[in-house]
Design a protein around this motif. Structure first.
Motif, mmCIF file in Angstrom:
data_model
loop_
_atom_site.group_PDB
_atom_site.id
_atom_site.type_symbol
_atom_site.label_atom_id
_atom_site.label_comp_id
_atom_site.label_asym_id
_atom_site.label_seq_id
_atom_site.Cartn_x
_atom_site.Cartn_y
_atom_site.Cartn_z
ATOM 1 N N THR A 1 6.881 -17.358 70.785
ATOM 2 C CA THR A 1 7.185 -16.053 71.401
ATOM 3 C C THR A 1 6.136 -15.039 70.925
ATOM 4 O O THR A 1 5.223 -15.396 70.173
ATOM 5 N N HIS A 2 6.299 -13.804 71.356
ATOM 6 C CA HIS A 2 5.300 -12.772 71.024
ATOM 7 C C HIS A 2 5.893 -11.645 70.205
ATOM 8 O O HIS A 2 5.486 -10.502 70.312
ATOM 9 N N VAL A 3 6.890 -11.996 69.398
ATOM 10 C CA VAL A 3 7.503 -10.954 68.567
ATOM 11 C C VAL A 3 6.528 -10.556 67.458
ATOM 12 O O VAL A 3 5.831 -11.396 66.900
ATOM 13 N N CYS A 4 6.434 -9.256 67.200
ATOM 14 C CA CYS A 4 5.615 -8.799 66.074
ATOM 15 C C CYS A 4 6.320 -7.615 65.420
ATOM 16 O O CYS A 4 7.368 -7.171 65.890
ATOM 17 N N PHE A 5 5.759 -7.130 64.327
ATOM 18 C CA PHE A 5 6.417 -6.029 63.624
ATOM 19 C C PHE A 5 5.481 -4.846 63.482
ATOM 20 O O PHE A 5 4.265 -4.977 63.546
ATOM 21 N N THR A 6 6.076 -3.680 63.329
ATOM 22 C CA THR A 6 5.339 -2.543 62.821
ATOM 23 C C THR A 6 6.238 -1.777 61.868
ATOM 24 O O THR A 6 7.451 -2.029 61.808
ATOM 25 N N LEU A 7 5.642 -0.896 61.103
ATOM 26 C CA LEU A 7 6.374 -0.152 60.079
ATOM 27 C C LEU A 7 6.050 1.320 60.216
ATOM 28 O O LEU A 7 4.943 1.676 60.610
ATOM 29 N N ASP A 8 7.028 2.146 59.882
ATOM 30 C CA ASP A 8 6.793 3.582 59.751
ATOM 31 C C ASP A 8 6.522 3.860 58.285
ATOM 32 O O ASP A 8 6.360 2.936 57.516
ATOM 33 N N ALA A 9 6.595 5.118 57.907
ATOM 34 C CA ALA A 9 6.469 5.427 56.484
ATOM 35 C C ALA A 9 7.815 5.199 55.818
ATOM 36 O O ALA A 9 8.516 6.131 55.439
ATOM 37 N N GLY A 10 8.213 3.932 55.711
ATOM 38 C CA GLY A 10 9.505 3.583 55.131
ATOM 39 C C GLY A 10 9.654 2.074 55.078
ATOM 40 O O GLY A 10 8.709 1.348 55.422
ATOM 41 N N ALA A 11 10.843 1.624 54.701
ATOM 42 C CA ALA A 11 11.057 0.187 54.506
ATOM 43 C C ALA A 11 11.560 -0.519 55.768
ATOM 44 O O ALA A 11 11.532 -1.742 55.853
ATOM 45 N N ASN A 12 12.046 0.273 56.754
ATOM 46 C CA ASN A 12 12.594 -0.342 57.964
ATOM 47 C C ASN A 12 11.514 -1.065 58.763
ATOM 48 O O ASN A 12 10.359 -0.669 58.741
ATOM 49 N N VAL A 13 11.939 -2.114 59.476
ATOM 50 C CA VAL A 13 10.974 -2.897 60.254
ATOM 51 C C VAL A 13 11.269 -2.717 61.750
ATOM 52 O O VAL A 13 12.417 -2.869 62.179
ATOM 53 N N HIS A 14 10.243 -2.383 62.515
ATOM 54 C CA HIS A 14 10.374 -2.321 63.979
ATOM 55 C C HIS A 14 9.887 -3.653 64.525
ATOM 56 O O HIS A 14 8.749 -4.047 64.295
ATOM 57 N N LEU A 15 10.760 -4.309 65.274
ATOM 58 C CA LEU A 15 10.417 -5.583 65.908
ATOM 59 C C LEU A 15 10.027 -5.291 67.349
ATOM 60 O O LEU A 15 10.859 -4.808 68.119
ATOM 61 N N LEU A 16 8.781 -5.605 67.711
ATOM 62 C CA LEU A 16 8.327 -5.330 69.080
ATOM 63 C C LEU A 16 8.187 -6.651 69.841
ATOM 64 O O LEU A 16 7.632 -7.610 69.307
ATOM 65 N N TYR A 17 8.679 -6.676 71.087
ATOM 66 C CA TYR A 17 8.579 -7.907 71.894
ATOM 67 C C TYR A 17 8.802 -7.595 73.368
ATOM 68 O O TYR A 17 9.466 -6.607 73.712
ATOM 69 N N PRO A 18 8.246 -8.454 74.239
ATOM 70 C CA PRO A 18 8.433 -8.210 75.676
ATOM 71 C C PRO A 18 9.872 -8.455 76.099
ATOM 72 O O PRO A 18 10.578 -9.264 75.484
ATOM 73 N N GLU A 19 10.275 -7.765 77.159
ATOM 74 C CA GLU A 19 11.658 -7.863 77.635
ATOM 75 C C GLU A 19 12.042 -9.301 77.983
ATOM 76 O O GLU A 19 13.184 -9.716 77.776
ATOM 77 N N SER A 20 11.072 -10.071 78.495
ATOM 78 C CA SER A 20 11.359 -11.447 78.916
ATOM 79 C C SER A 20 11.799 -12.327 77.739
ATOM 80 O O SER A 20 12.376 -13.391 77.946
ATOM 81 N N GLU A 21 11.537 -11.887 76.524
ATOM 82 C CA GLU A 21 11.903 -12.704 75.356
ATOM 83 C C GLU A 21 13.146 -12.162 74.642
ATOM 84 O O GLU A 21 13.483 -12.606 73.543
ATOM 85 N N LYS A 22 13.811 -11.227 75.306
ATOM 86 C CA LYS A 22 14.929 -10.514 74.658
ATOM 87 C C LYS A 22 16.030 -11.447 74.142
ATOM 88 O O LYS A 22 16.472 -11.319 72.998
ATOM 89 N N SER A 23 16.441 -12.426 74.959
ATOM 90 C CA SER A 23 17.608 -13.200 74.516
ATOM 91 C C SER A 23 17.260 -14.102 73.329
ATOM 92 O O SER A 23 18.055 -14.218 72.387
ATOM 93 N N ILE A 24 16.079 -14.685 73.349
ATOM 94 C CA ILE A 24 15.711 -15.559 72.220
ATOM 95 C C ILE A 24 15.490 -14.738 70.931
ATOM 96 O O ILE A 24 15.894 -15.134 69.837
ATOM 97 N N ILE A 25 14.935 -13.529 71.087
ATOM 98 C CA ILE A 25 14.705 -12.680 69.901
ATOM 99 C C ILE A 25 16.048 -12.154 69.367
ATOM 100 O O ILE A 25 16.256 -12.071 68.163
ATOM 101 N N ASP A 26 16.969 -11.860 70.273
ATOM 102 C CA ASP A 26 18.324 -11.434 69.871
ATOM 103 C C ASP A 26 18.963 -12.478 68.958
ATOM 104 O O ASP A 26 19.547 -12.159 67.922
ATOM 105 N N GLN A 27 18.850 -13.737 69.374
ATOM 106 C CA GLN A 27 19.398 -14.841 68.577
ATOM 107 C C GLN A 27 18.721 -14.908 67.216
ATOM 108 O O GLN A 27 19.367 -15.078 66.178
#
Ligand code: PMV
Length: 360
Positions: A307-333
């Motif tokens: 899949t094409h899931v990747c991450f980015t970070l703000d100025a903090g510890a939380n993680v933003h997971l970025l991915y295309p809509e077509s991969e939503k169900s597999i990334i949800d799992q």
């Protein structure tokens, strides 16, 4: 464009009181803004996805004072509670923008604000908050000057929001906003965010951002201090030039929908932001052990799942997971099976690319 463009001519109308309301989104930077010059001028250009669900709604009531005040007259409420501790930040903001909104000392303001995301989730509300407040103030200016055109309204809202919090300049419009002058982007400016003017491939439509809440506590080091530490930073020069180069690369990435390159730059930008924190003096670290656990899980899952899931970070510890809509169900799992365990109280927020602020 210069600052002078935002100093208004004498107003043609008078207004004694009224109210207005705006709902503004948060945004997540792909090329990060870290380091600034005087007057909230960014040390390098940045680009972001505007979010959709993470929003601040601000109601602003205004009443003309009998006599204009020396200081500003306002109350600020967050989620129904009077917030005296927010006053200095707003007063600083008003002071910075007073030149551009000369009516500020002539009214009493009641500012009621609320966030769609949980309070103290570690998600910064400054971008969405400053955007919503700037837009409300622009509504008042438009009442005082009804001939104002829409473009000016939007540009000045971004200009004012920037003076509240730099990244707020990118929280007026969507779905992709660039802030900061860059040689390849005509119309780009250090003063305002602009809608990304080039082609963007279908794959980025409804692009998803799931925010994993790793640490909901107060940050040990504020963005203001972090930006400041880029002065005299040993790697500042290279970092600023790298940001320019990365922004150039986005032109093809967005046009072609090249997710492999997208991932490379987005993750490198996130780690570079944190590398700047770890190599400043004094040095500091905002990532937590679970931030790293999640990053390693993402890397392993990406290889295994193709899949094409990747991450980015703000100025903090939380993680933003970025991915295309077509991969939503597999990334949800994947999130449920492997990542929730690393989130504080199992909390995460599902969001996606959005189209900017709306009048509420
Ligand atoms: O808007 P500020 O001053 O809080 O700075 C935000 C900086 C980052 O979120 C770390 C990066 C960015 O470009 O949004």
């Amino acid at each position: 464009m210069t600052e002078q463009d935002f100093i208004p001519k004498p107003y043609t109308n008078e207004i004694s009181n009224g109210k207005t309301s705006w709902k503004s989104p948060s945004n997540i930077a792909l090329v990060k803004y870290w380091g600034k010059k005087d007057g909230q001028i960014p040390a390098n250009p940045s680009i972001s996805f505007t979010l959709d669900n993470c929003t601040t709604t601000t109601n602003l009531k205004f009443t003309k004072l009998v006599k204009s005040v020396e200081d500003y007259s306002f109350d600020i409420w967050l989620e129904g509670k009077l917030k005296i501790d927010f006053k200095p930040k707003i007063a600083t903001f008003f002071k910075r923008i007073e030149n551009y909104l000369p009516f500020l000392k002539e009214y009493h303001f009641t500012i009621e604000t609320s966030n769609s995301f949980p309070h103290s989730s570690g998600i910064a509300s400054s971008a969405s908050g400053m955007s919503a407040l700037a837009l409300c103030l622009m509504d008042i200016e438009r009442l005082l000057n009804p001939s104002m055109i829409d473009d000016y309204f939007i540009q000045k809202a971004s200009f004012l929001a920037r003076l509240g919090s730099g990244s707020a300049a990118r929280s007026i419009e969507g779905p992709i906003v660039q802030w900061g002058m860059h040689k390849d982007t005509e119309g780009s400016s250090d003063l305002i965010g602009i809608k990304y003017p080039f082609n963007v491939h279908e794959v980025f439509k409804n692009y998803c951002d799931t925010i994993l809440l790793v640490d909901k506590g107060q940050k040990q080091v504020s963005s203001t201090v972090g930006h400041d530490l880029m002065h005299n930073h040993p790697f500042a020069k290279q970092r600023f030039s790298q940001a320019h180069k990365n922004l150039s690369k986005f032109k093809n990435i967005f046009a072609e929908g090249n997710l492999k390159e997208f991932i490379k730059i987005v993750e490198s930008e996130a780690l570079t932001l944190h590398a700047m924190m770890m190599t400043s003096h004094p040095y500091f670290m905002l990532m937590k052990p679970n931030t790293l656990e999640i990053i390693n899980k993402i890397w392993a899952f990406r290889v295994q799942s193709k899949t094409h899931v990747c991450f980015t970070l703000d100025a903090g510890a939380n993680v933003h997971l970025l991915y295309p809509e077509s991969e939503k169900s597999i990334i949800d799992q994947f999130i449920k099976n492997e990542l929730v365990a690393y989130c504080e109280n199992g909390q995460y927020i599902c969001d996606q690319i959005g189209f900017g602020a709306k009048k509420a």
